[in-house]
Scaffold this motif. Structure first.
Motif, PDB file in Angstrom:
ATOM      1  N   GLU A 168      -7.507  -1.736 -13.892  1.00 48.48           N
ATOM      2  CA  GLU A 168      -7.049  -0.759 -12.915  1.00 48.48           C
ATOM      3  C   GLU A 168      -5.936  -1.319 -12.023  1.00 48.48           C
ATOM      4  O   GLU A 168      -4.952  -0.628 -11.719  1.00 48.48           O
ATOM      5  CB  GLU A 168      -8.256  -0.342 -12.062  1.00 48.48           C
ATOM      6  CG  GLU A 168      -7.969   0.776 -11.098  1.00 48.48           C
ATOM      7  CD  GLU A 168      -9.172   1.071 -10.192  1.00 48.48           C
ATOM      8  OE1 GLU A 168     -10.289   0.624 -10.497  1.00 48.48           O
ATOM      9  OE2 GLU A 168      -8.956   1.745  -9.170  1.00 48.48           O
ATOM     10  N   GLU A 169      -6.073  -2.597 -11.618  1.00 46.44           N
ATOM     11  CA  GLU A 169      -5.096  -3.185 -10.681  1.00 46.44           C
ATOM     12  C   GLU A 169      -3.714  -3.270 -11.329  1.00 46.44           C
ATOM     13  O   GLU A 169      -2.699  -3.061 -10.663  1.00 46.44           O
ATOM     14  CB  GLU A 169      -5.526  -4.591 -10.234  1.00 46.44           C
ATOM     15  CG  GLU A 169      -6.956  -4.719  -9.732  1.00 46.44           C
ATOM     16  CD  GLU A 169      -7.956  -4.808 -10.881  1.00 46.44           C
ATOM     17  OE1 GLU A 169      -7.900  -5.785 -11.643  1.00 46.44           O
ATOM     18  OE2 GLU A 169      -8.774  -3.882 -11.032  1.00 46.44           O
ATOM     19  N   SER A 170      -3.667  -3.596 -12.636  1.00 49.48           N
ATOM     20  CA  SER A 170      -2.371  -3.691 -13.317  1.00 49.48           C
ATOM     21  C   SER A 170      -1.704  -2.319 -13.362  1.00 49.48           C
ATOM     22  O   SER A 170      -0.509  -2.174 -13.078  1.00 49.48           O
ATOM     23  CB  SER A 170      -2.536  -4.193 -14.750  1.00 49.48           C
ATOM     24  OG  SER A 170      -3.327  -5.344 -14.783  1.00 49.48           O
ATOM     25  N   ILE A 171      -2.482  -1.299 -13.717  1.00 48.09           N
ATOM     26  CA  ILE A 171      -1.926   0.057 -13.807  1.00 48.09           C
ATOM     27  C   ILE A 171      -1.435   0.502 -12.435  1.00 48.09           C
ATOM     28  O   ILE A 171      -0.348   1.067 -12.293  1.00 48.09           O
ATOM     29  CB  ILE A 171      -2.981   1.042 -14.381  1.00 48.09           C
ATOM     30  CG1 ILE A 171      -3.334   0.648 -15.830  1.00 48.09           C
ATOM     31  CG2 ILE A 171      -2.469   2.481 -14.305  1.00 48.09           C
ATOM     32  CD1 ILE A 171      -4.324   1.564 -16.507  1.00 48.09           C
ATOM     33  N   GLU A 172      -2.230   0.186 -11.417  1.00 51.85           N
ATOM     34  CA  GLU A 172      -1.861   0.595 -10.064  1.00 51.85           C
ATOM     35  C   GLU A 172      -0.553  -0.070  -9.618  1.00 51.85           C
ATOM     36  O   GLU A 172       0.321   0.574  -9.017  1.00 51.85           O
ATOM     37  CB  GLU A 172      -3.004   0.246  -9.102  1.00 51.85           C
ATOM     38  CG  GLU A 172      -2.810   0.893  -7.773  1.00 51.85           C
ATOM     39  CD  GLU A 172      -4.105   1.004  -6.973  1.00 51.85           C
ATOM     40  OE1 GLU A 172      -5.208   1.060  -7.570  1.00 51.85           O
ATOM     41  OE2 GLU A 172      -4.000   1.038  -5.746  1.00 51.85           O
ATOM     42  N   GLU A 173      -0.406  -1.351  -9.943  1.00 55.77           N
ATOM     43  CA  GLU A 173       0.813  -2.070  -9.554  1.00 55.77           C
ATOM     44  C   GLU A 173       2.028  -1.459 -10.264  1.00 55.77           C
ATOM     45  O   GLU A 173       3.102  -1.314  -9.668  1.00 55.77           O
ATOM     46  CB  GLU A 173       0.660  -3.551  -9.922  1.00 55.77           C
ATOM     47  CG  GLU A 173       1.451  -4.476  -9.032  1.00 55.77           C
ATOM     48  CD  GLU A 173       1.119  -5.946  -9.303  1.00 55.77           C
ATOM     49  OE1 GLU A 173      -0.073  -6.273  -9.540  1.00 55.77           O
ATOM     50  OE2 GLU A 173       2.075  -6.749  -9.292  1.00 55.77           O
ATOM     51  N   ILE A 174       1.850  -1.092 -11.522  1.00 60.66           N
ATOM     52  CA  ILE A 174       2.941  -0.458 -12.276  1.00 60.66           C
ATOM     53  C   ILE A 174       3.282   0.901 -11.659  1.00 60.66           C
ATOM     54  O   ILE A 174       4.446   1.239 -11.450  1.00 60.66           O
ATOM     55  CB  ILE A 174       2.556  -0.332 -13.765  1.00 60.66           C
ATOM     56  CG1 ILE A 174       2.475  -1.726 -14.397  1.00 60.66           C
ATOM     57  CG2 ILE A 174       3.545   0.563 -14.513  1.00 60.66           C
ATOM     58  CD1 ILE A 174       1.798  -1.765 -15.753  1.00 60.66           C
ATOM     59  N   SER A 195       0.810  -1.212   0.000  1.00 58.98           N
ATOM     60  CA  SER A 195       0.000   0.000   0.000  1.00 58.98           C
ATOM     61  C   SER A 195       0.850   1.271   0.000  1.00 58.98           C
ATOM     62  O   SER A 195       0.319   2.368  -0.072  1.00 58.98           O
ATOM     63  CB  SER A 195      -0.941  -0.015   1.203  1.00 58.98           C
ATOM     64  OG  SER A 195      -0.168   0.083   2.376  1.00 58.98           O
ATOM     65  N   LEU A 196       2.163   1.111   0.045  1.00 53.39           N
ATOM     66  CA  LEU A 196       3.003   2.308   0.009  1.00 53.39           C
ATOM     67  C   LEU A 196       3.143   2.841  -1.404  1.00 53.39           C
ATOM     68  O   LEU A 196       3.214   2.074  -2.353  1.00 53.39           O
ATOM     69  CB  LEU A 196       4.408   1.974   0.538  1.00 53.39           C
ATOM     70  CG  LEU A 196       4.576   1.925   2.052  1.00 53.39           C
ATOM     71  CD1 LEU A 196       5.993   1.504   2.391  1.00 53.39           C
ATOM     72  CD2 LEU A 196       4.274   3.274   2.674  1.00 53.39           C
ATOM     73  N   PRO A 197       3.208   4.164  -1.570  1.00 51.65           N
ATOM     74  CA  PRO A 197       3.469   4.704  -2.905  1.00 51.65           C
ATOM     75  C   PRO A 197       4.909   4.386  -3.311  1.00 51.65           C
ATOM     76  O   PRO A 197       5.713   3.931  -2.505  1.00 51.65           O
ATOM     77  CB  PRO A 197       3.253   6.202  -2.737  1.00 51.65           C
ATOM     78  CG  PRO A 197       3.413   6.469  -1.292  1.00 51.65           C
ATOM     79  CD  PRO A 197       3.060   5.199  -0.558  1.00 51.65           C
ATOM     80  N   SER A 198       5.228   4.665  -4.580  1.00 49.88           N
ATOM     81  CA  SER A 198       6.539   4.284  -5.103  1.00 49.88           C
ATOM     82  C   SER A 198       7.627   5.130  -4.460  1.00 49.88           C
ATOM     83  O   SER A 198       7.851   6.269  -4.830  1.00 49.88           O
ATOM     84  CB  SER A 198       6.542   4.482  -6.612  1.00 49.88           C
ATOM     85  OG  SER A 198       6.046   5.761  -6.905  1.00 49.88           O
ATOM     86  N   ARG A 211       2.969   1.828  -8.647  1.00 47.73           N
ATOM     87  CA  ARG A 211       3.625   1.665  -7.347  1.00 47.73           C
ATOM     88  C   ARG A 211       5.063   1.199  -7.458  1.00 47.73           C
ATOM     89  O   ARG A 211       5.883   1.488  -6.592  1.00 47.73           O
ATOM     90  CB  ARG A 211       2.852   0.667  -6.474  1.00 47.73           C
ATOM     91  CG  ARG A 211       1.549   1.213  -5.978  1.00 47.73           C
ATOM     92  CD  ARG A 211       0.908   0.333  -4.924  1.00 47.73           C
ATOM     93  NE  ARG A 211      -0.479   0.726  -4.749  1.00 47.73           N
ATOM     94  CZ  ARG A 211      -0.876   1.866  -4.174  1.00 47.73           C
ATOM     95  NH1 ARG A 211       0.032   2.704  -3.683  1.00 47.73           N
ATOM     96  NH2 ARG A 211      -2.148   2.170  -4.087  1.00 47.73           N
ATOM     97  N   GLY A 212       5.365   0.456  -8.534  1.00 48.97           N
ATOM     98  CA  GLY A 212       6.676  -0.178  -8.566  1.00 48.97           C
ATOM     99  C   GLY A 212       7.665   0.351  -9.587  1.00 48.97           C
ATOM    100  O   GLY A 212       8.877   0.264  -9.374  1.00 48.97           O
TER     101      GLY A 212
END
Ligand SMILES: *Cc1c(COP(=O)(O)O)cnc(C)c1O
Length: 362
Positions: free
Chosen positions: A174-180, A8-11, A182-183
């Motif tokens: 949305e989940e894929s974009i969010e994971e990208i 849950s932390l931002p990048s 963040r990382g």
């Protein structure tokens, strides 16, 4: 720290200054006459303009506002962002080019694209001598989980995510974009040229969470102003500041700024066209599958439909051309064998298109 918490932390890895090309960090931007003097003087002899007036029917003898303040003030309200989070360019294509030039050193850096997708990302990379890494979308045009991990681990400066995607029409999950977001250590550009037709909130609503997010939108599609050439980028004030630093000082003309303001004041017309195009899309999507040569109509969150034809899409394309109907042949795009991209038109145009496809089948 637990895995859940880390997720849950931002990048934390994102550092804009280290992404920006060293020469751009160091350079001094051009200071225009309109930067050095703002306001209403009675005698304006600072910019080598023609004080007498203009040839042609309208007066455009003064340089335009290089910061497009009036347009940005309206847009900030409409999009619920700060003016400092908006960049305006000569079409989204200018923002695409500037984002590559901002981050990628020619002959050295790379960008990521997810084909099939919009062709200008590749053109901008090639023009700037920037390497392209391709991660093809899955057969249903999503990002494969293994590729999300590859993007996160990549040293590329920038990843292009087109959502809704051109030419496939679908939103990326949305989940894929969010994971990208963040990382990935580079810029994540979500191209939302078709966002006005989509049943999902814009990524502009998430700008505060992600310092590496850039959202592209345009006046070329739902606003009906492709001929005007006006594109928008939304991002942190720091990223927008860099784009403004490297743009040509007067990149959006006075005519364009005036016209964009008039369009923004005509929101009911925008909404009425948007609704009509959505109805046209549904109307076509309902009827196309009943035509013999249609094998698949892909779900669309845009103002076009990607359609797979059997046995020969190019024969269909040629037949439509003979009838005076031009569509986009996408048969040679990765994952798009047998497909044509059909833009939703007026009611009469949609009927003509359907009629021609029925004739070809018969
Ligand atoms: C049409 C389109 C644009 C718009 O480009 P402009 O230069 O603003 O006209 C941008 N991205 C995608 C994916 C498009 O399909």
């Amino acid at each position: 720290m637990t895995n859940e918490k880390m997720k849950s932390l931002p990048s934390v890895m994102f550092d804009l200054d280290s992404l920006v090309r060293p020469n751009i960090r160091a350079m001094k931007p051009y200071s225009s006459a309109r930067d050095e003097f703002q306001g209403d003087a009675r005698v304006m002899l600072d910019a080598n303009e023609n004080s007498l007036g203009s040839a042609g029917p309208e007066r455009f003898n003064r340089y335009p506002d290089p910061h497009q303040r009036a347009v940005k003030a309206e847009l900030a309200q409409l999009k619920d962002v700060a003016p400092a989070q908006i960049f305006l360019g000569n079409g989204s294509d200018e923002a695409i080019d500037l984002l590559v030039r901002l981050t990628c050193t020619p002959g050295h850096d790379s960008i990521l694209i997810l084909p099939p997708t919009y062709g200008m990302y590749e053109v901008a990379a090639n023009l700037n001598d920037v390497r392209i890494e391709r991660l093809p979308l899955t057969p249903d045009f999503q990002i494969a989980p293994a590729d999300v991990a590859r993007i996160v681990a990549s040293e590329a400066k920038l990843v292009w995510l087109c959502s809704p995607n051109n030419p496939t029409g679908n939103l990326l999950h949305e989940e894929s974009i969010e994971e990208i977001l963040r990382g990935f250590r580079g810029l994540v550009v979500v191209d939302e040229a078709y966002a006005d037709f989509a049943a999902a909130p814009s990524w502009t609503t998430r700008l505060a969470e992600f310092p590496n997010l850039v959202v592209l939108q345009t006046f070329s599609k739902a606003w009906g102003l492709a001929g005007l050439r006006l594109g928008m980028a939304f991002a942190s004030p720091e990223i927008i500041g860099y784009l403004n630093k490297i743009k040509p000082p007067y990149n959006v003309s006075e005519a364009t700024q005036q016209h964009a303001l008039a369009a923004l004041h005509d929101a009911p017309r925008f909404e009425q066209m948007r609704q009509q195009l959505l109805l046209g899309r549904d109307w076509l999507a309902e009827r196309l599958p009943a035509i013999g040569i249609v094998e698949a109509v892909f779900p669309s969150d845009a103002n076009f439909l990607l359609v797979r034809f059997r046995p020969d899409a190019t024969a269909v394309y040629d037949y439509l051309l003979e009838k005076g109907i031009v569509v986009r042949n996408r048969t040679t795009q990765p994952g798009c064998a047998g497909t044509l991209r059909l833009t939703v038109g007026t009611e009469a145009e949609n009927e003509q298109l359907l009629q021609a496809l029925r004739e070809f089948t018969a």
